[in-house]
Structures are given as C-alpha cells and as structure tokens.
Design a protein around this motif. Structure first.
Motif, PDB file in Angstrom:
ATOM      1  N   LYS A  15       0.811  -1.213   0.000  1.00 40.03           N
ATOM      2  CA  LYS A  15       0.000   0.000   0.000  1.00 40.03           C
ATOM      3  C   LYS A  15       0.846   1.265   0.000  1.00 40.03           C
ATOM      4  N   GLU A  16       1.860   1.306   0.880  1.00 38.48           N
ATOM      5  CA  GLU A  16       2.660   2.521   1.013  1.00 38.48           C
ATOM      6  C   GLU A  16       4.107   2.338   0.551  1.00 38.48           C
ATOM      7  N   LEU A  17       4.456   1.122   0.145  1.00 39.69           N
ATOM      8  CA  LEU A  17       5.832   0.842  -0.247  1.00 39.69           C
ATOM      9  C   LEU A  17       5.888   0.092  -1.567  1.00 39.69           C
ATOM     10  N   LYS A  18       6.987   0.300  -2.288  1.00 42.93           N
ATOM     11  CA  LYS A  18       7.254  -0.442  -3.517  1.00 42.93           C
ATOM     12  C   LYS A  18       8.587  -1.165  -3.330  1.00 42.93           C
ATOM     13  N   VAL A  19       8.624  -2.435  -3.695  1.00 36.58           N
ATOM     14  CA  VAL A  19       9.832  -3.240  -3.496  1.00 36.58           C
ATOM     15  C   VAL A  19      10.361  -3.702  -4.850  1.00 36.58           C
ATOM     16  N   LEU A  20      11.537  -3.214  -5.215  1.00 37.19           N
ATOM     17  CA  LEU A  20      12.212  -3.667  -6.430  1.00 37.19           C
ATOM     18  C   LEU A  20      12.788  -5.038  -6.138  1.00 37.19           C
ATOM     19  N   HIS A  21      12.380  -6.024  -6.920  1.00 36.52           N
ATOM     20  CA  HIS A  21      12.713  -7.410  -6.607  1.00 36.52           C
ATOM     21  C   HIS A  21      13.441  -8.068  -7.779  1.00 36.52           C
ATOM     22  N   TRP A  22      14.599  -8.627  -7.486  1.00 35.68           N
ATOM     23  CA  TRP A  22      15.376  -9.378  -8.471  1.00 35.68           C
ATOM     24  C   TRP A  22      15.519 -10.793  -7.966  1.00 35.68           C
ATOM     25  N   ILE A  23      15.313 -11.787  -8.828  1.00 30.64           N
ATOM     26  CA  ILE A  23      15.438 -13.183  -8.423  1.00 30.64           C
ATOM     27  C   ILE A  23      16.256 -13.959  -9.448  1.00 30.64           C
ATOM     28  N   ASN A  24      17.231 -14.713  -8.954  1.00 30.11           N
ATOM     29  CA  ASN A  24      18.001 -15.623  -9.790  1.00 30.11           C
ATOM     30  C   ASN A  24      17.138 -16.862 -10.014  1.00 30.11           C
ATOM     31  N   LEU A  25      16.804 -17.162 -11.247  1.00 28.76           N
ATOM     32  CA  LEU A  25      15.871 -18.243 -11.532  1.00 28.76           C
ATOM     33  C   LEU A  25      16.460 -19.626 -11.294  1.00 28.76           C
ATOM     34  N   HIS A  26      17.766 -19.702 -11.153  1.00 27.97           N
ATOM     35  CA  HIS A  26      18.404 -20.982 -10.831  1.00 27.97           C
ATOM     36  C   HIS A  26      18.461 -21.212  -9.324  1.00 27.97           C
ATOM     37  N   ARG A  28      17.049 -19.292  -7.022  1.00 32.01           N
ATOM     38  CA  ARG A  28      15.837 -18.748  -6.375  1.00 32.01           C
ATOM     39  C   ARG A  28      16.194 -17.692  -5.332  1.00 32.01           C
ATOM     40  N   TYR A  29      17.416 -17.184  -5.366  1.00 29.36           N
ATOM     41  CA  TYR A  29      17.844 -16.172  -4.403  1.00 29.36           C
ATOM     42  C   TYR A  29      17.289 -14.807  -4.791  1.00 29.36           C
ATOM     43  N   SER A  30      16.731 -14.107  -3.819  1.00 25.22           N
ATOM     44  CA  SER A  30      16.120 -12.802  -4.065  1.00 25.22           C
ATOM     45  C   SER A  30      16.961 -11.663  -3.506  1.00 25.22           C
ATOM     46  N   ARG A  31      17.002 -10.581  -4.250  1.00 24.73           N
ATOM     47  CA  ARG A  31      17.574  -9.324  -3.761  1.00 24.73           C
ATOM     48  C   ARG A  31      16.509  -8.244  -3.916  1.00 24.73           C
ATOM     49  N   ILE A  32      16.442  -7.349  -2.948  1.00 28.96           N
ATOM     50  CA  ILE A  32      15.381  -6.337  -2.980  1.00 28.96           C
ATOM     51  C   ILE A  32      15.930  -4.963  -2.636  1.00 28.96           C
ATOM     52  N   LYS A  33      15.135  -3.955  -2.980  1.00 38.63           N
ATOM     53  CA  LYS A  33      15.393  -2.588  -2.546  1.00 38.63           C
ATOM     54  C   LYS A  33      14.030  -1.941  -2.324  1.00 38.63           C
ATOM     55  N   ILE A  34      13.865  -1.297  -1.166  1.00 37.22           N
ATOM     56  CA  ILE A  34      12.564  -0.778  -0.762  1.00 37.22           C
ATOM     57  C   ILE A  34      12.478   0.722  -1.047  1.00 37.22           C
ATOM     58  N   PHE A  35      11.331   1.148  -1.583  1.00 35.44           N
ATOM     59  CA  PHE A  35      11.092   2.556  -1.887  1.00 35.44           C
ATOM     60  C   PHE A  35       9.767   3.003  -1.275  1.00 35.44           C
ATOM     61  N   LYS A  36       9.727   4.267  -0.850  1.00 33.83           N
ATOM     62  CA  LYS A  36       8.488   4.843  -0.326  1.00 33.83           C
ATOM     63  C   LYS A  36       7.779   5.648  -1.407  1.00 33.83           C
ATOM     64  N   ARG A  37       8.072   5.328  -2.648  1.00 34.32           N
ATOM     65  CA  ARG A  37       7.495   5.991  -3.819  1.00 34.32           C
ATOM     66  C   ARG A  37       7.543   5.019  -4.983  1.00 34.32           C
ATOM     67  N   ALA A  38       7.048   5.476  -6.117  1.00 33.85           N
ATOM     68  CA  ALA A  38       7.091   4.627  -7.304  1.00 33.85           C
ATOM     69  C   ALA A  38       8.542   4.400  -7.734  1.00 33.85           C
ATOM     70  N   VAL A  39       8.835   3.212  -8.219  1.00 36.42           N
ATOM     71  CA  VAL A  39      10.181   2.875  -8.688  1.00 36.42           C
ATOM     72  C   VAL A  39      10.374   3.431 -10.093  1.00 36.42           C
TER      73      VAL A  39
END
Length: 231
Positions: A15-26, A28-39
């Motif tokens: 609702k109030e946050l946007k999470v940029l999400h990257w995932i290695n498909l092999h 399945r490891y995820s990396r994220i970055k959190i934003f309080k606005r649109a990415v």
C-alpha cells in the motif's frame, strides 16, 4: 541459455511501499530494494550497478514496464552486455517463478508483521532473509542462499555484534563450533526444553482476541488442520 543463466526483475507493491525485486531463476535467491514511492528507471539502473557482480547472462523483463525502458535496456545491453528477454504484454503471467515468489513474499511479510509486531519495512527485510535461507524442495532440500553462495547461511556472529567480513576464517570456525556445542547441550537438556515448550489448551470457546494463534479442528476431516491461524 539455460535457467542457470537467467534472472528476472519485477516490483512488489504494498500500500505505502514499492519493493524492487530481483530473483536468480536458478538459485531462487532474491535481492530487494525498498522505496516509499514509485520505482523509476533510474532506480533500476542504480540497483543494477549495486548488484552487477550477481547478474546473469540473460534478464527477463515484462513489456510495458520500467524494466523495458530505454535507460534500463541501454545499461543492460550496451554497458553490461547482458541479453534481455522481453515478455509480451499479454504473457506477463508466464514468468511463473517470480509470480509465485511474489505471492509467497507477501504472505511471509504479513505473517511476520502479525507474529512479531514489526514495521512493514522491517517485515519485508526479514521476509527476504527467511525465504532466502529456507530449504526448498525444488532445490533438493537446499536453501537459495546455499545454492547462490555455496555454503550454509550463518548469521549468529552478526547477532553477536560481528559485522560480515570482520572475522577471520579461523575465528568464524571457532565461533561456529562454540554455537554448535551450545545448541547440542540445549537439545540434550530435556527439563529446559520442557520448561519453554508451550502447553496446548483445546477449547470450544467462540470468542477470541485479535492476534490469537489458534488451531482449527475440521469435523469433516476428523482432525486438526496442519497450519495454525492468526485471528
């Protein structure tokens, strides 16, 4: 390329946050970055710069999104020499792995919030750590962390106040052994384990407080459900 060489980007929206999400498909490891606005596209490029050494030979993105923008594609293709596979707009749900991860990620975030009383940002960070360090059937019982880095996750020394990289190999090994001995001694102390194990109280009462952790008995199945429910 095989799945060993692929990763995918997307944005998980709260609702109030946007999470940029990257995932290695092999792994399945995820990396994220959190934003309080649109990415924005610039945010994605900066994220790529910060995680350049972890990127794969091919990146999958959805058409009609910031990931398909000129700045992002230029940086991926021209600067990093990475192939980009663009999913057609009508096939945005075909990236099943990341879609399922988003669903799991949201569920874990909400559950951690309810159980631990953390803020949304804290819950998002904790959820990523939980998912990355949880063994998965698709990975033959290994966790995404183990597949990504080739070793088991170990964060106890961080909890004790030692940031990553501050311990030598021998110091880390000694600390691991000490923690293992403590855990083994604890598991052998049945009296202690009994004292910290919560007892179950089954009741037919109908009134509960918000946040109560309950188990549900299904008469049609003649047994208790496998999972507990947060009221």
């Amino acid at each position: 390329y095989t799945i060993l060489d692929k990763s995918a980007f997307d944005v998980v929206e709260f609702k109030e946050l946007k999470v940029l999400h990257w995932i290695n498909l092999h792994s399945r490891y995820s990396r994220i970055k959190i934003f309080k606005r649109a990415v924005t596209a610039d945010d994605v490029v900066q994220f790529l710069k910060e995680n350049e050494k972890f990127l794969t030979r091919t990146v999958i993105v959805d058409a009609g999104t910031i990931f398909n923008s000129t700045p992002v594609l230029t940086y991926l293709k021209d600067t990093l020499k990475i192939d980009v596979f663009i999913l057609p707009t009508e096939a945005h749900n075909s990236n099943g792995i990341i879609e399922r991860r988003h669903k799991t990620f949201r569920e874990v975030v909400y559950r951690i919030e309810n159980l631990l009383g953390l803020s949304r940002i804290q819950a998002i960070t904790r959820a990523r750590e939980c998912i990355n360090t949880t063994p998965m059937e698709v990975l033959n019982g290994a966790s995404p962390f183990e597949v990504e880095f080739g070793r088991t996750p170990f964060s106890v020394y961080r909890a004790l106040g030692f940031p990553d990289g501050t311990l030598s190999v021998n110091e880390e090994y000694t600390l691991r052994q000490s923690v293992r001995r403590i855990l083994e001694d604890t598991l052998l102390d049945k009296q202690f384990l009994l004292s910290i194990t919560p007892s179950r109280h089954y009741t037919t009462q109908e009134n509960y407080s918000v946040g109560d952790l309950v188990e549900v008995y299904e008469e049609s199945k003649g047994g208790w459900t496998n999972s507990r429910v947060i009221g």
